[in-house]
Design a protein around this motif. Structure first.
Motif, mmCIF file in Angstrom:
data_model
loop_
_atom_site.group_PDB
_atom_site.id
_atom_site.type_symbol
_atom_site.label_atom_id
_atom_site.label_comp_id
_atom_site.label_asym_id
_atom_site.label_seq_id
_atom_site.Cartn_x
_atom_site.Cartn_y
_atom_site.Cartn_z
ATOM 1 N N UNK A 53 0.806 -1.120 0.090
ATOM 2 C CA UNK A 53 0.078 -0.009 -0.026
ATOM 3 C C UNK A 53 0.796 1.338 0.172
ATOM 4 N N UNK A 54 0.272 2.481 -0.246
ATOM 5 C CA UNK A 54 0.920 3.548 -0.038
ATOM 6 C C UNK A 54 1.694 3.588 1.234
ATOM 7 N N UNK A 107 -11.304 -4.955 1.350
ATOM 8 C CA UNK A 107 -12.166 -4.685 0.151
ATOM 9 C C UNK A 107 -11.700 -3.399 -0.395
ATOM 10 N N UNK A 108 -10.556 -2.933 0.112
ATOM 11 C CA UNK A 108 -10.188 -1.497 -0.327
ATOM 12 C C UNK A 108 -10.041 -1.513 -1.976
ATOM 13 N N UNK A 109 -10.810 -0.924 -2.939
ATOM 14 C CA UNK A 109 -10.663 -0.979 -4.422
ATOM 15 C C UNK A 109 -9.352 -0.171 -4.843
ATOM 16 N N UNK A 110 -8.836 0.706 -4.097
ATOM 17 C CA UNK A 110 -7.759 1.480 -4.514
ATOM 18 C C UNK A 110 -6.310 0.417 -4.252
ATOM 19 N N UNK A 111 -6.410 -0.216 -3.312
ATOM 20 C CA UNK A 111 -5.454 -1.248 -2.902
ATOM 21 C C UNK A 111 -5.313 -2.286 -3.933
ATOM 22 N N UNK A 112 -6.619 -2.501 -4.357
ATOM 23 C CA UNK A 112 -6.512 -3.788 -5.382
ATOM 24 C C UNK A 112 -6.107 -3.369 -6.499
ATOM 25 N N UNK A 129 -14.248 -15.525 -7.694
ATOM 26 C CA UNK A 129 -14.893 -15.902 -6.534
ATOM 27 C C UNK A 129 -13.826 -16.183 -5.192
ATOM 28 N N UNK A 130 -12.694 -16.878 -5.640
ATOM 29 C CA UNK A 130 -12.093 -17.671 -4.555
ATOM 30 C C UNK A 130 -10.837 -16.650 -4.208
ATOM 31 N N UNK A 131 -10.591 -15.426 -5.064
ATOM 32 C CA UNK A 131 -9.461 -14.737 -4.815
ATOM 33 C C UNK A 131 -9.812 -13.566 -3.942
ATOM 34 N N UNK A 132 -9.140 -13.168 -2.888
ATOM 35 C CA UNK A 132 -9.335 -11.823 -2.224
ATOM 36 C C UNK A 132 -8.180 -11.189 -1.796
ATOM 37 N N UNK A 133 -8.173 -9.944 -1.511
ATOM 38 C CA UNK A 133 -6.871 -8.998 -1.522
ATOM 39 C C UNK A 133 -6.495 -9.256 0.337
ATOM 40 N N UNK A 134 -5.439 -9.444 0.603
ATOM 41 C CA UNK A 134 -5.262 -9.415 2.008
ATOM 42 C C UNK A 134 -4.097 -8.213 2.314
ATOM 43 N N UNK A 135 -4.156 -7.423 3.347
ATOM 44 C CA UNK A 135 -3.498 -6.706 3.596
ATOM 45 C C UNK A 135 -2.693 -7.075 5.002
ATOM 46 N N UNK A 136 -1.596 -6.993 5.137
ATOM 47 C CA UNK A 136 -0.783 -7.494 6.433
ATOM 48 C C UNK A 136 -0.789 -6.182 7.467
ATOM 49 N N UNK A 137 -1.308 -6.407 8.479
ATOM 50 C CA UNK A 137 -1.226 -5.496 9.645
ATOM 51 C C UNK A 137 0.214 -5.809 10.510
ATOM 52 N N UNK A 138 1.011 -5.168 10.169
ATOM 53 C CA UNK A 138 2.456 -5.209 10.765
ATOM 54 C C UNK A 138 2.642 -5.103 12.186
ATOM 55 N N UNK A 139 3.114 -6.018 13.107
ATOM 56 C CA UNK A 139 3.312 -5.609 14.263
ATOM 57 C C UNK A 139 4.776 -5.282 14.633
#
Length: 249
Positions: A53-54, A107-112, A129-139
């Motif tokens: 992401x940005x 579901x952020x369209x901009x990130x997709x 339908x079986x694909x989704x975008x995942x974002x990592x919440x870095x700890x």
């Protein structure tokens, strides 16, 4: 990443690795029903295509048919290793980072759109339908940047603070399309002259506060800005300045 500036902080080095790479090794925990001799929770590592992401948070486009996704749906805690040692005579002198956190659907369209520009081949299955975008919440992240340069770093030092840069995220697609459609020669100069990357057909795939991403077939390159930008106009000013530098040779 061979010549890492000594002035960069560990967090900045890690963020640079994330932005510069297009793949990573994802480690998830095996779910119930997939017991091994070590039992449920044994580590499972797999190769994934990575965007960001940005703010540099890693993005992965994953199918529910894949074992790593099934593992994540049972437990989103995972690690992601980003390797910047390619091409080094001694890889152990190069930078690599292991990110720890959680991978969850977005579901952020901009990130997709940003991910698909980074990985054009993903466009043909992103709508399945079986694909989704995942974002990592870095700890936190663990950096090894050569002998003696080893650091644990918190997420606040790895991810870019987007406060005040929201307009750029919204305007990114327009900036990228404008550069590719109207200034393809400038994009080529960035790659050929400023980054010493040969070939024709380079295209811009993303712009964030710290730089721009370029791609030519399977090759990628990262163009760093000298100072952060916050919107389309400040990005234009920086891109014009860089192309002027490139034309001077």
């Amino acid at each position: 990443m061979e010549n890492l500036p000594k002035t960069e902080s560990p967090g900045e080095i890690i963020r640079g690795l994330i932005r510069a790479q297009d793949r990573a090794t994802l480690a998830t925990k095996m779910r119930a029903g997939q017991e091994t001799v070590e039992g449920v929770g044994a580590p499972y590592a797999s190769l994934v295509l990575m965007g960001s992401g940005p703010d540099a948070a890693p993005l992965l486009l994953l199918s529910t048919l894949a074992d790593h996704t099934k593992n994540l749906l049972a437990d989103p805690v995972c690690s992601l290793m980003v390797d910047g040692t390619k091409g080094l005579t001694d890889p152990l002198t190069g930078a690599r980072a292991t990110l720890q956190g959680r991978l969850e659907k977005t579901d952020d369209r901009g990130l997709m759109e940003r991910y698909i520009r980074r990985h054009p081949s993903a466009a043909m299955y992103a709508g399945f339908g079986d694909f989704s975008l995942y974002r990592m919440s870095v700890q936190r992240a663990h950096l090894v940047a050569g002998f003696g340069r080893i650091h644990w770093v918190g997420a606040e030092d790895v991810l870019y603070d987007m406060a005040g840069s929201g307009d750029l995220a919204q305007q990114e697609g327009g900036v990228v399309d404008h550069m590719n459609d109207d200034h393809g020669d400038a994009v080529g100069l960035y790659a050929n002259v400023l980054l010493n990357r040969p070939g024709v057909g380079w295209r811009m795939t993303g712009v964030d506060p710290e730089g721009a991403d370029l791609r030519r077939d399977g090759d990628i390159a990262r163009l760093a800005f000298d100072k952060p930008v916050s919107d389309a106009e400040s990005a234009r000013v920086e891109l014009v300045r860089l192309v002027k530098r490139a034309r001077k040779g």
